[in-house]
Design an enzyme around this catalytic site. Structure first.
Site, short mmCIF file in Angstrom:
data_model
loop_
_atom_site.label_atom_id
_atom_site.label_comp_id
_atom_site.label_asym_id
_atom_site.label_seq_id
_atom_site.Cartn_x
_atom_site.Cartn_y
_atom_site.Cartn_z
N LYS A 282 -54.30 -23.17 4.10
CA LYS A 282 -54.76 -24.06 4.38
C LYS A 282 -56.17 -23.65 4.29
CE LYS A 282 -51.19 -26.15 6.37
NZ LYS A 282 -51.22 -27.43 5.29
N ARG A 356 -39.82 -27.60 2.60
CA ARG A 356 -38.77 -27.21 2.02
C ARG A 356 -38.01 -25.55 2.21
NH1 ARG A 356 -42.75 -30.24 -2.30
NH2 ARG A 356 -43.89 -30.31 -0.88
#
Ligand code: BES
Ligand code: ZN
Ligand code: ZN
Length: 503
Positions: A282, A356
């Protein structure tokens, strides 16, 4: 946390230096004549001089000489009733929190509060007691453990007396349960606010074990370590944790409130104790708040602590996959393929879509081992959801109308609102992969990152009624709501507790 006691006396019968009255535009005159009689002053004139209209968060304050003592009187607005029907309980929560903060700032140790009538809100006395208590106790939370300057530490009000003339016992029961729920919320906030190097997967698992040990008759805990996770074939959780020096955990807490054979509700929370993005790293700015990426796990663990005390007659199981998402020479690479606990495979094209992957294993495990009647998962899953809905609504995804409605109703009752986004089949193509069953990011033409993430999770819940709540926008740094502060909100604890207590 403050100590809240309920009294059936009139406020002014209590010796205190501070009295609080909550008023709506419709109730001003009736409450004021009582208040004026008790204080021996013309309160109505005082308030009109301050242009007090009863708006939410409007606070007017004055000092009066009462029985030879100078006392503070605070009048706080509750807002107007919509179409003259009933007042919004959220206005009361916010008013109470604003009042609490103001009084705490005066360094006063106690105050006396007069309850507004429960019928104004269409609530029972029990519900009003619960909601008022939660708002006050949430307002009192401040993560100041690492602040050393004395004048920047939180100032707490020690004792609050709530005066309630009718249904005192029911109101008091509400205060007791509200205290338990607020403790759960604030505990989750504390874990989330802790720095990520202090709150790692093993640490959070230990905190959960501590809670379970306090309630050995109600709760049971199982913790799988990284080796066991690998051996069980949980390739999603293992692949996310691989880049980290710290081990992952799969934490399971069971609450038994009904017969053994009664199907449980499963609550599943994303527990990434720090999300750097992994090799798909990120940018610095996006990483600043990524200690909050275990907010779903914190919520489900703290909720189990609440249930152990409130004892609903239903079985509940909480699952929290816990891991750090970091880059290293061992980290999962874009292009890697992982195999989950239920046998399905996924191509990992972006290691920052890690939530996920860990949830896939936890959901599969819940389905295979617990035969749940419903699954609700909570996850700080996508920036897309935070952008779509902002900080005031969590995203809700699912297809089971009955479960969806239960959760919407719980959200409206408890103040943690949800907003449904579509789970239409048209989005399914977004996560097709040429080399595995599915891909962990959606193709760009489909956009809708929050929805495509929900479709990924759907592959792991089988036929069980399921709702996914994306709390990326609501878990941290929610502005303008006075019972929150910069930092964690503890979102999910109030919602899950309300849902389960009213199942
Ligand atoms: N933990 C983040 C999502 C997030 C973003 C939570 C902002 C709270 C605030 C999640 O793991 C993530 O990085 N998601 C990616 C998914 C993308 C790579 C498909 C995102 O939202 O950008
Ligand atoms: Zn991520
Ligand atoms: Zn994440």
């Amino acid at each position: 946390m403050a100590t809240i006691v309920v009294s059936s006396k009139f406020p002014i019968e209590h010796a205190s230096s501070c009295y609080v009255f909550l008023l709506s535009p419709d109730s001003i005159s009736s409450v004021l004549s009582d208040l004026g009689n008790q204080l021996g002053v013309d309160v109505a004139t005082m308030l009109s001089q301050h242009d007090f209209t009863g708006k939410v968060r409007q606070i007017v304050e004055f000092a009066v000489l009462h029985k030879g003592r100078l006392v503070r009187v605070l009048c706080a607005g509750l807002g107007a009733s919509k179409e003259k029907k009933k007042l919004d309980i959220e206005g009361l929560r916010r008013s109470l929190a604003a009042v609490y903060r103001k009084i705490a700032g005066y360094k006063i140790e106690s105050f006396v509060l007069c309850t507004p009538d429960h019928t104004l809100f269409g609530l029972s006395p029990y519900e009003l007691g619960t909601q008022m208590t939660i708002a006050l106790e949430m307002a009192a939370y401040h993560f100041d453990e690492f602040i050393t300057e004395a004048d920047r530490k939180a100032i707490h009000v020690e004792d609050i007396t709530i005066c309630c003339q009718t249904d005192v016992a029911e109101f008091e029961r509400g205060v007791q349960d509200g205290t338990v729920i607020a403790q759960g919320v604030n505990r989750a906030r504390y874990w989330i606010d802790l720095p990520p190097s202090l709150l790692t997967p093993p640490h959070l698992a230990d905190k959960a074990i501590e809670i379970v040990n306090q309630h050995p008759n109600e709760l049971k805990v199982t913790v799988f370590n990284e080796d066991e996770v690998n051996k069980m074939g949980m390739g999603g959780l293992a692949s996310v944790s691989r880049g980290s020096e710290v081990e992952c955990r799969l934490l399971i807490i069971e609450y038994r409130g009904a017969q053994d054979n009664s199907q449980p509700i499963a609550i599943v929370g994303k527990g990434i104790t720090f999300d750097s993005g992994g090799l798909s790293i990120k940018p610095a700015l996006s990483m600043e708040t990524m200690k909050d990426d275990m907010s779903g796990a914190a919520a489900v663990i703290a909720t189990m602590g609440v249930l152990a005390i409130l004892k609903p007659r239903i079985n509940v199981v909480a699952l929290a996959p816990l891991a750090e998402n970091l880059p290293s020479g061992k980290a999962t690479k874009p292009g890697d393929i992982v195999r989950f606990y239920n046998g399905k495979t996924a191509e990992v094209l972006n290691t920052d879509a890690e939530g996920r992957l860990i949830l896939a294993d936890a959901l599969s495990y819940a389905v295979q081992h617990y035969n749940p009647q419903a699954i609700i998962d909570l996850a700080t899953l996508t920036g897309a959801c935070a952008h779509a809905l902002g900080p005031f609504f969590s995203g809700l995804f699912g297809e089971d109308e009955a479960l969806i409605n239960r959760i919407k109703q719980a959200g409206n009752r408890c103040g943690e609102r949800v907003w449904q986004l579509p789970m239409d089949d048209d989005y399914k193509g977004a996560i097709r992969s040429p080399v595995a069953d599915i891909c962990n990011i959606g193709k760009s033409a489909y956009k809708a990152g929050a929805i495509t993430a929900a479709h990924f999770l759907q592959h792991f819940v089988g036929d069980v009624p399921w709702v996914h709540l994306d709390i990326a926008g609501t878990a941290f740094d929610v502005p303008d709501i006075p019972y929150y502060r910069p930092g964690a909100t503890g979102v999910g604890v109030r919602l899950l507790t309300d849902l389960i207590m009213n199942w």
